[in-house]
Design a protein around this motif. Sequence first.
Motif: not given
Length: 323
Positions: A4-6, A121, A125, A129, A168, A181-182, A319, A321
């Motif tokens: 995950r992109a946090q 974004l 992401n 990922t 991120l 995350g996303v 998006v 998240l």
Amino acid sequence: MTIRAQVAGVGHYLPERIVPNAEFEKTLDTTDEWIVSRSGIERRHFAAEGQATSELAAHAAEAALADAGLQASDIDALIVATSTPDLTFPSAATMVQARLGMETGFAFDVQAVCAGFVYALANANALITSGTVRRVMVIGAETFSRILDWEDRATCVLFGDGAGALILEAAEGDGTPDDRGVLSVDLHSDGRYRELLYVDGGVSTNSIGQLRMEGKEVFRHAVAKLAATAEAAMDKAGITAADVDWIVPHQANIRIIAGTAKKLGLPMEQVIVTVQDHGNTSAASIPLALSVGKAEGKIKRGDMVVTEAIGGGLAWGAVVLRW
């Protein structure tokens, strides 16, 4: 395991000059009451002479780095969403990279007008990922005051300058909506609507150009498309409106913001609103609102956040998240 992109950090920057609605009364057939009633805007910030988009972006980036407790050398990629770059090329992102002293990694711009930050974004992401990078700085920055027609009261009172940044970073998740995350992305565009919102000049036409907008038509498309893309993103994430803590919309017009929230069945108490203080800052508006929302103690770790935006193109998207 799911990557995950946090969110690691967030920050923003606004130029020093604050322009209240009353300032426009001196040169235009308009009033503070007229502007507020139609847009919700009370004031905005304008960049100083010689203050370029990359400078605003760099200040926001520094604030995000400080919030995350990171150094520029910790960032692998830097994306700037803007429609008002300093120069035709190189990208504003590479200029920010240089200002930060970031000597490794890569940087590039994304141009989707007011939807630019959502598009950026989505790119960030995907980079995370896919395993391409670990950390990405995503910045929305604009100096729209440079492309306004100061005789057009329908548009010049709506826009402002500013920048917001979000960092991120990759982290492991379980692949469920409980992950931080996303969680999902939903993007769209339709070039048939170009004439509704555009700048009437550019490099290949050998002209500078100013912003032109069919306000009523943009409004008509905005509420329906924003609600639909937010719902699509929530469906992809496996959540419903009942799971949402905050909507952080593009800050274009309070009536659009309220109309979209109503369609989603969410109260305005769950919407981050900054349009009254910043005006429409295009690609900068969502990260600005995220940063302000966190600074005010509203957005907290673990909150479910939905962002959505629409801009020239037309281009729009959302998006979801978990903060």
